[in-house]
Scaffold this active site. Structure first.
Site, short mmCIF file in Angstrom:
data_model
loop_
_atom_site.label_atom_id
_atom_site.label_comp_id
_atom_site.label_asym_id
_atom_site.label_seq_id
_atom_site.Cartn_x
_atom_site.Cartn_y
_atom_site.Cartn_z
N THR A 1 -16.26 -3.01 36.06
CA THR A 1 -17.39 -2.81 36.98
C THR A 1 -18.47 -3.83 36.56
O THR A 1 -18.43 -4.97 37.00
CB THR A 1 -17.92 -1.36 36.94
OG1 THR A 1 -18.10 -0.96 35.59
CG2 THR A 1 -16.98 -0.43 37.63
N LYS B 1 -12.12 -0.72 30.04
CA LYS B 1 -13.35 -1.16 30.69
C LYS B 1 -14.44 -0.15 30.34
O LYS B 1 -14.16 0.98 29.98
CB LYS B 1 -13.19 -1.26 32.20
CG LYS B 1 -12.97 0.04 32.95
CD LYS B 1 -14.16 0.91 33.21
CE LYS B 1 -15.23 0.30 34.05
NZ LYS B 1 -16.26 1.37 34.38
N THR C 1 -12.74 8.66 27.17
CA THR C 1 -13.65 7.52 27.29
C THR C 1 -13.57 6.90 28.65
O THR C 1 -12.62 7.11 29.39
CB THR C 1 -13.30 6.43 26.28
OG1 THR C 1 -14.22 5.36 26.48
CG2 THR C 1 -11.91 5.91 26.50
N GLU D 1 -24.01 -2.62 28.71
CA GLU D 1 -24.85 -3.24 29.75
C GLU D 1 -26.08 -3.90 29.15
O GLU D 1 -26.89 -3.25 28.51
CB GLU D 1 -25.22 -2.20 30.81
CG GLU D 1 -24.06 -1.98 31.77
CD GLU D 1 -24.28 -0.87 32.78
OE1 GLU D 1 -23.60 -0.87 33.80
OE2 GLU D 1 -25.13 0.00 32.53
N ASN E 1 -29.49 -1.57 35.64
CA ASN E 1 -29.48 -0.18 36.07
C ASN E 1 -30.62 0.19 37.00
O ASN E 1 -30.68 1.31 37.50
CB ASN E 1 -29.43 0.74 34.85
CG ASN E 1 -28.06 0.66 34.22
OD1 ASN E 1 -27.07 0.97 34.89
ND2 ASN E 1 -27.99 0.21 32.99
N SER F 1 -28.70 -1.01 44.86
CA SER F 1 -29.56 -1.67 45.86
C SER F 1 -29.08 -3.09 46.14
O SER F 1 -28.48 -3.72 45.31
CB SER F 1 -31.00 -1.74 45.38
OG SER F 1 -31.40 -0.55 44.79
#
EC number: 2.3.1.35
Lengths: 388, 388
Positions: free
Chosen positions: B146, B168, B179, B258, B383, B388
């Site tokens: 992702t 991933k 996980t 991230e 995030n 959006s």
């Protein structure tokens, strides 16, 4: 913010710079002309500072006459020397004020792991008796700030008495049984036992419901002095006033959370019990993904479902009984996501600076309300360079 | 990353774009030529997706023949329709592959609260039998991403057999009992019971020790298929190989968290028990204040003390018995902060891209090691704009 007529009788204050880190206000003394009934609650962090140790000792008899608070240095993880230093600060202030050291509650807030600059404190404390003034509590509210962007103070009347509260705290905030720093001064006449009971009740529904970043500080303290100079008050009225003031200050702490651009209020209803409601509400308000989405006004409501669902350890969550709404905009209803038509309404709603998230678990009749804030670039910036 | 000679016998794979969100790879099928012994672990999030429900059903008999995974849509909070959709995907793939639907384990990862675009999936699945190729697992590793910045895959030999793992996961990561998504394929011959035991052991010490942001996903799945085509292997060797691979993949997930710029490894030693060691280690690696300080290379080590001390609910922490070090640089030793002389060494150390935090609680002889990452502007950016 000036108190003007609204000030409790017999409280004097001095806020000054003694040079702990820079030239901003960093040291404050608030004292009552007469010994006051008192109660206090402290952090439960095991690495608490020696000021907490001394404060616990001194409030045990339900009597205090002064708060002594420094910012810019938490005096935590400083060993025996740190404890000796806070005892010396208390002794020096007691000599200046001609009161007993055991009637002083000290607090320190700021960076962890550095000794207090004692020579500067000794110089700053000398002559402080002459610098005390009635009122001026807004300066104390200023002097206890660290990364706060504005001082937090509220005052109100209860019968003939006045209640004033000041608080600080923007980061390292997920208080438990106590909070950041908050001090209440009143001239109402109340017993230490009454104070303790109503303070605990008020803190449980206010400061203990705030979380900026899940981190529990080593210095949290909430304390109240009631010197009785305005005589007796209706206890229920005073309790309500203290509770309302705690909630107002708690909301302000969340709204002024480090880097925050939005206040987030999460209400969880229809839980099996209050603890479940609080756990689920805290899980939502503490989720970095929820916080970042709200910062970005991203209508990614699925993250609320994730945050509810991750409370599986202690809670049975039933998606088919769960409702999620932002304000009055429903986004998830008992197993089904909202109509995409609500998405533009949600996008508009997320531009506000106060975001309400309302959840019903459909399991019982208990509820809880907590406050937090969004996660912004500035939180990272402030905390990536705090000591550098 | 090409497997070349290193590929388990009898596994074919297809990774493609079916148009779930954009034009990147979003759908993959990995299948064994023969039914394989299998084991799997799943998220404990109460809002788990219907793919988890179906996966649990299908792995119960210890036998699988294919993994079917889509990214870009988690198919979570989608009610009865969501469950019907995943059953249809499984049925269509089973028909294509001429295997039984009950031997397929499905997974979905991506945004929560939207229905799968079934018409696109139906078209994408049609003819997939002809698109399967031996090897090519690196494309599967790519298709399950992702916000990952690169595909995670490892392979190794155990006796005559080969073990390949892909994974991933970069956000919404604090797995528990399972996980993110991770899949292992081997041609070793093992029983379902053996697989289950060694998978659980490996996951407990690897994926369950990773936390990017304390958020437990609704889609987490770890699964393994062993088709036996390479014959028997030494069980202890295989166990060690699987465990090492899980740790390597887990570290990669943390490093690719991230927005992460640094991997953080926290080791807590001399705890009373393993659970205490894990709680304290997780408290450190999850603290937003610790993470932001490490991002900024700010030597604010006092926050480690805070994060240890806030584990007061279940743990007795004794500051006078606690040691804290970054790598080999001691910063706190049993009640006393380090010499300021260490500060410049610490500043240098914090410029590295792998940060080790070593804590001794001085209470017992148990330990735990966990992995996480720093908190950066990019975490907030990713995030704040995810949908959006």
């Amino acid at each position: 913010m000036r108190l003007l007529g609204m000030q409790p009788k017999g409280f004097r204050c001095c806020a000054k710079n003694v040079g702990i880190k820079d030239t901003s206000l960093d040291f404050t003394v608030i004292t009552s002309d007469v010994p006051a009934a008192a109660a206090a609650m402290f952090t439960r962090n095991s690495f608490c500072g020696p000021a907490i140790t001394v404060g616990r000792e001194h409030v045990r008899d339900g009597r205090l006459q002064a708060f002594v608070i420094n910012s810019k240095n938490a005096n935590v993880a400083t060993g025996e020397q740190g404890l000796a230093n806070v005892r010396e600060v208390v002794r020096l202030v007691a000599e200046e004020l001609s009161i007993t050291p055991e009637d002083i509650l000290p607090s320190s807030t700021g960076v962890i792991g550095r000794q207090l600059p004692m020579e500067r404190l000794r110089q700053g404390i000398a002559g402080i008796q002459q610098q005390l003034r009635y009122g001026h509590l807004e300066q104390a509210a200023q002097a206890i700030m660290t990364t706060d962007t504005y001082p937090k103070m509220h005052c109100c009347r209860v019968g003939n008495a006045t209640l004033v509260g000041i608080a600080k705290g923007v980061g390292m905030i997920e208080p438990d049984m106590a909070t950041m720093l908050a001090y209440f001064m009143t001239d109402a006449s109340l017993t230490p036992e009454q104070l303790h009971t109503i303070l605990k009740d008020a803190v449980d529904d206010s400061f203990n419901m705030v979380s900026v970043d899940t981190d529990t500080s080593t210095s949290d303290t909430v304390a109240i002095m009631a010197n009785g100079l305005a005589g007796e008050v209706n206890l229920a009225d005073f309790q309500q006033a203290l509770r309302d003031m705690c909630v107002r200050l708690a909301r302000e702490l969340a709204r002024d959370g480090e880097g925050a651009t939005k206040l987030i209020e999460v209400t969880v209803k229809n839980a099996l019990d209050g603890q479940q409601a609080k756990r689920v509400a805290k899980s939502i308000v503490n989720s970095p993904l929820v916080k970042a989405a709200i910062f970005g006004a991203d209508p990614n409501w699925g993250r609320i479902a994730m945050a509810i669902g991750k409370c599986y350890e202690q809670d049975t969550i039933v998606p088919e009984k769960t409702d999620i709404a932002f304000g009055y905009i429903p986004v998830y209803h008992r197993g089904l996501a909202m109509d995409e038509g609500h998405l533009s309404a949600l996008k508009n709603y997320l531009r506000r600076d106060e975001i309400s998230i309302n959840v019903s678990l459909g399991l019982g009749d208990q509820q809880a309300r907590v406050w937090g804030c969004d996660l912004s670039y500035d939180y990272v910036k402030i905390n990536g360079t705090y000591t550098s």
